[in-house]
Write an enzyme that holds these catalytic residues in place. Structure first.
Site, PDB file in Angstrom:
ATOM      1  N   HIS A 157    -100.461  27.558  30.507  1.00  0.00           N
ATOM      2  CA  HIS A 157    -100.026  28.387  28.885  1.00  0.00           C
ATOM      3  C   HIS A 157     -98.375  28.317  29.023  1.00  0.00           C
ATOM      4  O   HIS A 157     -98.223  27.566  29.644  1.00  0.00           O
ATOM      5  CB  HIS A 157    -100.612  29.840  29.735  1.00  0.00           C
ATOM      6  N   CYS A 183     -99.286  35.410  33.853  1.00  0.00           N
ATOM      7  CA  CYS A 183     -98.407  34.509  33.903  1.00  0.00           C
ATOM      8  C   CYS A 183     -96.914  36.147  33.682  1.00  0.00           C
ATOM      9  O   CYS A 183     -96.224  35.948  34.832  1.00  0.00           O
ATOM     10  CB  CYS A 183     -97.338  34.438  32.329  1.00  0.00           C
ATOM     11  N   GLU A 203     -95.416  30.152  29.303  1.00  0.00           N
ATOM     12  CA  GLU A 203     -94.721  30.471  29.999  1.00  0.00           C
ATOM     13  C   GLU A 203     -95.014  29.107  31.883  1.00  0.00           C
ATOM     14  O   GLU A 203     -93.452  28.951  32.126  1.00  0.00           O
ATOM     15  CB  GLU A 203     -95.130  31.732  30.397  1.00  0.00           C
ATOM     16  N   SER A 218     -96.680  38.141  23.940  1.00  0.00           N
ATOM     17  CA  SER A 218     -96.601  38.665  25.514  1.00  0.00           C
ATOM     18  C   SER A 218     -97.381  38.453  26.736  1.00  0.00           C
ATOM     19  O   SER A 218     -98.459  37.950  26.314  1.00  0.00           O
ATOM     20  CB  SER A 218     -97.174  40.515  24.911  1.00  0.00           C
ATOM     21  N   CYS A 245     -99.187  37.241  29.480  1.00  0.00           N
ATOM     22  CA  CYS A 245    -100.636  37.344  30.486  1.00  0.00           C
ATOM     23  C   CYS A 245    -100.572  38.041  31.624  1.00  0.00           C
ATOM     24  O   CYS A 245     -99.654  37.934  31.950  1.00  0.00           O
ATOM     25  CB  CYS A 245    -101.942  36.430  29.927  1.00  0.00           C
TER      26      CYS A 245
END
Length: 149
Positions: free
Chosen positions: A55, A85, A57, A80, A82
């Site tokens: 992802h 993360c 992040e 935002s 998940c």
């Protein structure tokens, strides 16, 4: 409170998201910053690298390499985070997260806050538009990214 520095680094996260979109991936970008200086930046690489946990992040944190501490950093993310993360943010002790938008995906802001993380949701129009466009164009890929059928 959103600072000029926050606006600048959130824009870098958006540009990472846009680059991911242009590569055919999920448009989520992230940036790690310490004391106003860029430590690393990354984007969702699930499609590009065939890596299910890459992802935005996670890519930014991986690119940051080993850090003595994260307690003096801010993580910027175009969407935002998940739960995966979010857990990493908490595990690493990142104290502040600036979120580009949570209209297309309501992540885990309240959970982060309950763990003492300062969370600022900007609802940036560019972040919202890019993600909504992606979801319209590639709903199956989006559902795969968020682990929904």
């Amino acid at each position: 409170m959103l600072t000029e520095s926050d606006k600048k680094f959130l824009r870098v996260a958006y540009e990472e998201a846009k680059a991911g979109y242009d590569e055919g991936g999920c448009p989520i970008g992230s940036v790690l910053v310490r004391e106003g200086k860029l430590v690393s930046q990354g984007r969702n690489q699930r499609v590009q690298g065939g890596d299910p946990i890459a992802h935005g992040e996670m890519d930014a944190l991986r690119k940051a390499g080993r850090q003595k501490t994260y307690k003096d950093t801010t993580l910027y993310t175009s969407l935002s985070p998940c739960m995966m993360c979010t857990g990493t943010i908490i595990q690493f002790g990142i104290p502040r997260v600036v979120v580009g938008e949570n209209q297309n995906f309501g992540g885990n802001e309240e959970f982060l806050r309950s763990r003492g993380v300062e969370v600022i949701v900007v609802n940036d129009a560019d972040c919202i538009d890019l993600m909504s466009r992606f979801i319209r164009e590639k709903p199956q890929l989006w559902n795969e990214d968020i682990a929904e059928d």
